[in-house]
Enzyme design. Structure first.
Site, PDB file in Angstrom:
ATOM      1  N   ASN A   7       0.877  -1.169   0.000  1.00  0.00           N
ATOM      2  CA  ASN A   7       0.000   0.000   0.000  1.00  0.00           C
ATOM      3  C   ASN A   7       0.915   1.220   0.000  1.00  0.00           C
ATOM      4  O   ASN A   7       1.529   1.538   1.014  1.00  0.00           O
ATOM      5  CB  ASN A   7      -0.873  -0.054   1.263  1.00  0.00           C
ATOM      6  CG  ASN A   7      -1.833   1.105   1.358  1.00  0.00           C
ATOM      7  OD1 ASN A   7      -1.799   2.023   0.533  1.00  0.00           O
ATOM      8  ND2 ASN A   7      -2.672   1.093   2.370  1.00  0.00           N
ATOM      9  N   LYS A  14       3.511   0.683   2.933  1.00  0.00           N
ATOM     10  CA  LYS A  14       3.069  -0.264   3.943  1.00  0.00           C
ATOM     11  C   LYS A  14       3.129  -1.634   3.288  1.00  0.00           C
ATOM     12  O   LYS A  14       2.702  -1.769   2.130  1.00  0.00           O
ATOM     13  CB  LYS A  14       1.605   0.050   4.272  1.00  0.00           C
ATOM     14  CG  LYS A  14       1.254   0.102   5.723  1.00  0.00           C
ATOM     15  CD  LYS A  14      -0.180   0.586   5.808  1.00  0.00           C
ATOM     16  CE  LYS A  14      -0.802   0.250   7.130  1.00  0.00           C
ATOM     17  NZ  LYS A  14      -2.177   0.723   7.175  1.00  0.00           N
ATOM     18  N   ARG A  95      -2.835  -2.154  -3.199  1.00  0.00           N
ATOM     19  CA  ARG A  95      -4.048  -1.383  -2.923  1.00  0.00           C
ATOM     20  C   ARG A  95      -4.037  -0.180  -3.858  1.00  0.00           C
ATOM     21  O   ARG A  95      -3.071   0.585  -3.893  1.00  0.00           O
ATOM     22  CB  ARG A  95      -4.039  -0.895  -1.482  1.00  0.00           C
ATOM     23  CG  ARG A  95      -5.229  -0.019  -1.198  1.00  0.00           C
ATOM     24  CD  ARG A  95      -5.108   0.659   0.131  1.00  0.00           C
ATOM     25  NE  ARG A  95      -6.301   1.445   0.371  1.00  0.00           N
ATOM     26  CZ  ARG A  95      -6.291   2.605   1.001  1.00  0.00           C
ATOM     27  NH1 ARG A  95      -5.173   3.113   1.462  1.00  0.00           N
ATOM     28  NH2 ARG A  95      -7.408   3.260   1.181  1.00  0.00           N
ATOM     29  N   HIS A 184     -13.073   2.504   0.978  1.00  0.00           N
ATOM     30  CA  HIS A 184     -13.040   1.448   2.012  1.00  0.00           C
ATOM     31  C   HIS A 184     -13.726   0.177   1.518  1.00  0.00           C
ATOM     32  O   HIS A 184     -14.144  -0.654   2.323  1.00  0.00           O
ATOM     33  CB  HIS A 184     -13.782   1.858   3.306  1.00  0.00           C
ATOM     34  CG  HIS A 184     -13.138   2.921   4.125  1.00  0.00           C
ATOM     35  ND1 HIS A 184     -13.871   3.835   4.836  1.00  0.00           N
ATOM     36  CD2 HIS A 184     -11.841   3.213   4.355  1.00  0.00           C
ATOM     37  CE1 HIS A 184     -13.048   4.647   5.481  1.00  0.00           C
ATOM     38  NE2 HIS A 184     -11.796   4.299   5.195  1.00  0.00           N
ATOM     39  N   HIS A 212     -17.818   1.065   9.076  1.00  0.00           N
ATOM     40  CA  HIS A 212     -16.359   1.090   9.230  1.00  0.00           C
ATOM     41  C   HIS A 212     -15.988   2.390   9.940  1.00  0.00           C
ATOM     42  O   HIS A 212     -16.116   3.470   9.370  1.00  0.00           O
ATOM     43  CB  HIS A 212     -15.707   1.005   7.837  1.00  0.00           C
ATOM     44  CG  HIS A 212     -14.212   1.115   7.847  1.00  0.00           C
ATOM     45  ND1 HIS A 212     -13.380   0.066   7.511  1.00  0.00           N
ATOM     46  CD2 HIS A 212     -13.388   2.151   8.143  1.00  0.00           C
ATOM     47  CE1 HIS A 212     -12.118   0.450   7.615  1.00  0.00           C
ATOM     48  NE2 HIS A 212     -12.099   1.719   7.992  1.00  0.00           N
ATOM     49  N   ARG A 245     -12.157  14.816   9.105  1.00  0.00           N
ATOM     50  CA  ARG A 245     -13.024  15.225   7.988  1.00  0.00           C
ATOM     51  C   ARG A 245     -14.436  15.491   8.487  1.00  0.00           C
ATOM     52  O   ARG A 245     -14.952  14.746   9.324  1.00  0.00           O
ATOM     53  CB  ARG A 245     -13.088  14.124   6.918  1.00  0.00           C
ATOM     54  CG  ARG A 245     -11.778  13.852   6.238  1.00  0.00           C
ATOM     55  CD  ARG A 245     -11.987  12.857   5.088  1.00  0.00           C
ATOM     56  NE  ARG A 245     -10.724  12.286   4.686  1.00  0.00           N
ATOM     57  CZ  ARG A 245     -10.484  10.976   4.608  1.00  0.00           C
ATOM     58  NH1 ARG A 245     -11.438  10.100   4.875  1.00  0.00           N
ATOM     59  NH2 ARG A 245      -9.312  10.552   4.228  1.00  0.00           N
ATOM     60  N   MET A 287     -10.100   8.833  19.225  1.00  0.00           N
ATOM     61  CA  MET A 287     -11.341   8.524  19.943  1.00  0.00           C
ATOM     62  C   MET A 287     -11.107   8.135  21.398  1.00  0.00           C
ATOM     63  O   MET A 287     -11.892   8.485  22.275  1.00  0.00           O
ATOM     64  CB  MET A 287     -12.103   7.421  19.194  1.00  0.00           C
ATOM     65  CG  MET A 287     -13.454   7.119  19.747  1.00  0.00           C
ATOM     66  SD  MET A 287     -14.517   8.590  19.854  1.00  0.00           S
ATOM     67  CE  MET A 287     -15.302   8.577  18.247  1.00  0.00           C
ATOM     68  N   ARG A 288      -9.992   7.433  21.664  1.00  0.00           N
ATOM     69  CA  ARG A 288      -9.724   7.058  23.064  1.00  0.00           C
ATOM     70  C   ARG A 288      -9.618   8.306  23.938  1.00  0.00           C
ATOM     71  O   ARG A 288     -10.195   8.365  25.030  1.00  0.00           O
ATOM     72  CB  ARG A 288      -8.427   6.250  23.164  1.00  0.00           C
ATOM     73  CG  ARG A 288      -8.627   4.805  22.766  1.00  0.00           C
ATOM     74  CD  ARG A 288      -7.310   4.144  22.551  1.00  0.00           C
ATOM     75  NE  ARG A 288      -6.684   4.696  21.337  1.00  0.00           N
ATOM     76  CZ  ARG A 288      -5.776   4.067  20.624  1.00  0.00           C
ATOM     77  NH1 ARG A 288      -5.354   2.888  20.988  1.00  0.00           N
ATOM     78  NH2 ARG A 288      -5.273   4.611  19.539  1.00  0.00           N
ATOM     79  N   GLU A 388      -7.815  -5.421   5.827  1.00  0.00           N
ATOM     80  CA  GLU A 388      -7.775  -5.060   4.404  1.00  0.00           C
ATOM     81  C   GLU A 388      -6.604  -5.732   3.687  1.00  0.00           C
ATOM     82  O   GLU A 388      -6.731  -6.141   2.541  1.00  0.00           O
ATOM     83  CB  GLU A 388      -7.700  -3.533   4.263  1.00  0.00           C
ATOM     84  CG  GLU A 388      -9.014  -2.882   4.662  1.00  0.00           C
ATOM     85  CD  GLU A 388      -8.961  -1.366   4.742  1.00  0.00           C
ATOM     86  OE1 GLU A 388      -8.694  -0.838   5.832  1.00  0.00           O
ATOM     87  OE2 GLU A 388      -9.193  -0.720   3.719  1.00  0.00           O
TER      88      GLU A 388
HETATM   89  P1  AMP Z   1      -8.080   2.902  12.481  1.00  0.00           P
HETATM   90  O1  AMP Z   1      -7.989   4.042  11.495  1.00  0.00           O
HETATM   91  O2  AMP Z   1      -8.980   1.799  12.049  1.00  0.00           O
HETATM   92  O3  AMP Z   1      -6.741   2.418  12.965  1.00  0.00           O
HETATM   93  O4  AMP Z   1      -8.787   3.520  13.801  1.00  0.00           O
HETATM   94  C1  AMP Z   1      -8.210   4.557  14.543  1.00  0.00           C
HETATM   95  C2  AMP Z   1      -9.203   5.056  15.592  1.00  0.00           C
HETATM   96  O5  AMP Z   1      -9.576   3.957  16.461  1.00  0.00           O
HETATM   97  C3  AMP Z   1      -8.620   6.137  16.513  1.00  0.00           C
HETATM   98  O6  AMP Z   1      -9.566   7.187  16.652  1.00  0.00           O
HETATM   99  C4  AMP Z   1      -8.453   5.418  17.838  1.00  0.00           C
HETATM  100  O7  AMP Z   1      -8.563   6.286  18.918  1.00  0.00           O
HETATM  101  C5  AMP Z   1      -9.622   4.445  17.784  1.00  0.00           C
HETATM  102  N1  AMP Z   1      -9.498   3.384  18.790  1.00  0.00           N
HETATM  103  C6  AMP Z   1      -8.580   2.401  18.865  1.00  0.00           C
HETATM  104  N2  AMP Z   1      -8.769   1.664  19.995  1.00  0.00           N
HETATM  105  C7  AMP Z   1      -9.823   2.219  20.654  1.00  0.00           C
HETATM  106  C8  AMP Z   1     -10.503   1.938  21.865  1.00  0.00           C
HETATM  107  N3  AMP Z   1     -10.134   0.933  22.650  1.00  0.00           N
HETATM  108  N4  AMP Z   1     -11.551   2.716  22.214  1.00  0.00           N
HETATM  109  C9  AMP Z   1     -11.935   3.747  21.422  1.00  0.00           C
HETATM  110  N5  AMP Z   1     -11.341   4.055  20.258  1.00  0.00           N
HETATM  111  C10 AMP Z   1     -10.292   3.319  19.876  1.00  0.00           C
END
Ligand code: AMP
Length: 402
Positions: A7, A14, A95, A184, A212, A245, A287-288, A388
């Site tokens: 990718n 990647k 990809r 996606h 997703h 976004r 998000m965490r 993916e």
């Molecule tokens: P991705 O692009 O699929 O790697 O997702 C990234 C997002 O997943 C980020 O906003 C992270 O904060 C969130 N994320 C990963 N683990 C957790 C978790 N345990 N609780 C809440 N959000 C999470």
């Protein structure tokens, strides 16, 4: 059979090497900051227990060609590699972000395919050019291995005209290919297939909504196994609220920003793609961190979660109406797989639509596919980890075998 999945981004590569007998990645890595003063190459050797041994190299990588060469050197390294010679790689899966209307499925890369990907550059100016660089470098490094393109847009090519046309002058579609494409697709298709396998039912019998939620986020409506609508559009900016976004906004907002704040097109592009979404609402896009802040009483973080999950809920309702009946909703990607709170808020008050979340099941942490709806929920709610790269490896294997 060994398949290398690549990718390529503008300054990154990647990669994962798959052993297709085990259907597992045996090596994974990322070369980043290519062309910058200090590039970083992180290489992980995955043993059969899925345990990782990691090596990090910090040395300038001039360009993608040098990056791929360094990756190949690691793949054949006696300590860090898994093969003795690059000729052991049977195929390379790439990809490719935008296949436009030309590609409805994955395909072996030929000169014609490269030209068609080039023709789609105006639709994905940031993504298709580096994808093409990756293809060209891999073709020269692995001249005997077939190369396969797997498109982010292909799964969405079954969307009917009524769902992919925007209500703008028709010539924009005819002359400039302005329409909804969706992205996606590899992830939506993979989790739909995995979800069907978990439910022990043929995918072509199922109506699904796939959600997703990663840093980028999108949803798809899948009818009898075929995608019939998706939230991302001409670009990945449309639809759900994402990390940075905006997702859906009033299309007149750019005029407002231009007329009243004097912003240029590039500044508006930057604002909507990089400074909006969760980050725009509460200052951060992880998000965490947002969940932690909201739990500690931060009102902006709390409102960001409300805006984020209301958008998901609206699309669940819209796609339910579009599908007519619904067998399952599938959550996936970083947030979808790991955040019980976001899943709960997205499904709240949808019992009348047949979605009944089981709170205890929803809280369970797991890296496996699982059901989080209650026994009497008419619509199943599943969490399916996406992969993916594995899907690209499987597609590559299928294409070369056929
Ligand atoms: P991705 O692009 O699929 O790697 O997702 C990234 C997002 O997943 C980020 O906003 C992270 O904060 C969130 N994320 C990963 N683990 C957790 C978790 N345990 N609780 C809440 N959000 C999470």
């Amino acid at each position: 059979m060994k398949i290398l999945v690549i990718n390529t981004g503008s300054s990154s590569i990647k990669y994962q090497l798959f052993d297709m007998d085990q259907k597992k990645a045996v090596v994974a890595g990322l070369a980043e900051k290519i062309g910058e003063e200090t590039s970083i190459l992180t290489h992980e050797l995955l043993d059969s227990n899925g345990e990782e041994k990691e090596k990090v190299e910090k040395e300038r990588i001039n360009d993608h060609e040098q990056g791929m060469e360094r990756i190949v050197n690691l793949l054949i390294d006696p300590e860090w590699g898994v093969i003795r010679d690059k000729s052991e790689i049977d195929a390379v899966g790439h990809r490719v972000v935008h296949g436009g209307e030309a590609f409805k499925s994955s395909t072996v890369i030929t000169s014609e395919v490269i030209s068609a990907i080039e023709e789609n550059i105006p639709l994905a100016p940031l993504h298709n050019p580096p994808n093409l660089t990756g293809i060209n470098v891999a073709r020269s490094l692995f001249p005997d291995a077939p190369q396969v393109a797997v498109f982010d847009t292909a799964f969405h090519q079954s969307i009917p005209k009524r769902a992919y046309l925007y209500a703008v002058p028709y010539e924009l579609y005819e002359k400039h290919r302005v329409r909804r494409y969706g992205f996606h697709g590899t992830s939506h298709e993979y989790v739909a297939q995995e979800g069907a396998a978990y439910l022990n039912r043929p995918l072509q019998d199922l109506n699904l909504i796939t959600v997703h939620l990663g840093n980028g986020a999108s949803m798809s409506a899948i009818k009898k196994g075929k995608c019939v609508d998706t939230t991302m559009g001409l670009t990945p900016l449309e639809g759900l609220v994402m990390g940075t976004r905006s997702g859906d906004i009033d299309p007149a907002l750019p005029f407002f920003l231009s007329k009243n704040l004097g912003l240029s097109i590039d500044e508006i592009d930057d604002l909507l793609n990089k400074k909006s979404g969760l980050k725009g609402l509460c200052g951060i896009n992880d998000m965490r961190g947002i969940e932690k802040r909201a739990a500690a009483g931060d009102q902006r973080a709390a409102v960001a979660l409300d805006v984020y999950t209301l958008r998901i809920k609206k699309y669940i309702g819209a796609y339910y109406a579009e599908l007519g009946n619904l067998d399952a909703v599938i959550f996936t990607a970083g947030i979808g797989e790991n955040s019980p709170k976001i899943r709960r808020m997205s499904c709240e008050n949808l019992e009348d639509l047949g979605l009944k979340l089981e709170p205890e099941k929803n809280k369970v942490k797991s890296s496996r596919t699982r059901e989080i709806s209650s026994e009497d929920s008419r619509v199943k709610i599943l969490v399916v980890p996406t992969n993916e790269e594995k899907k690209i490896a499987l597609e590559t294997e299928n294409v070369i075998k056929s």
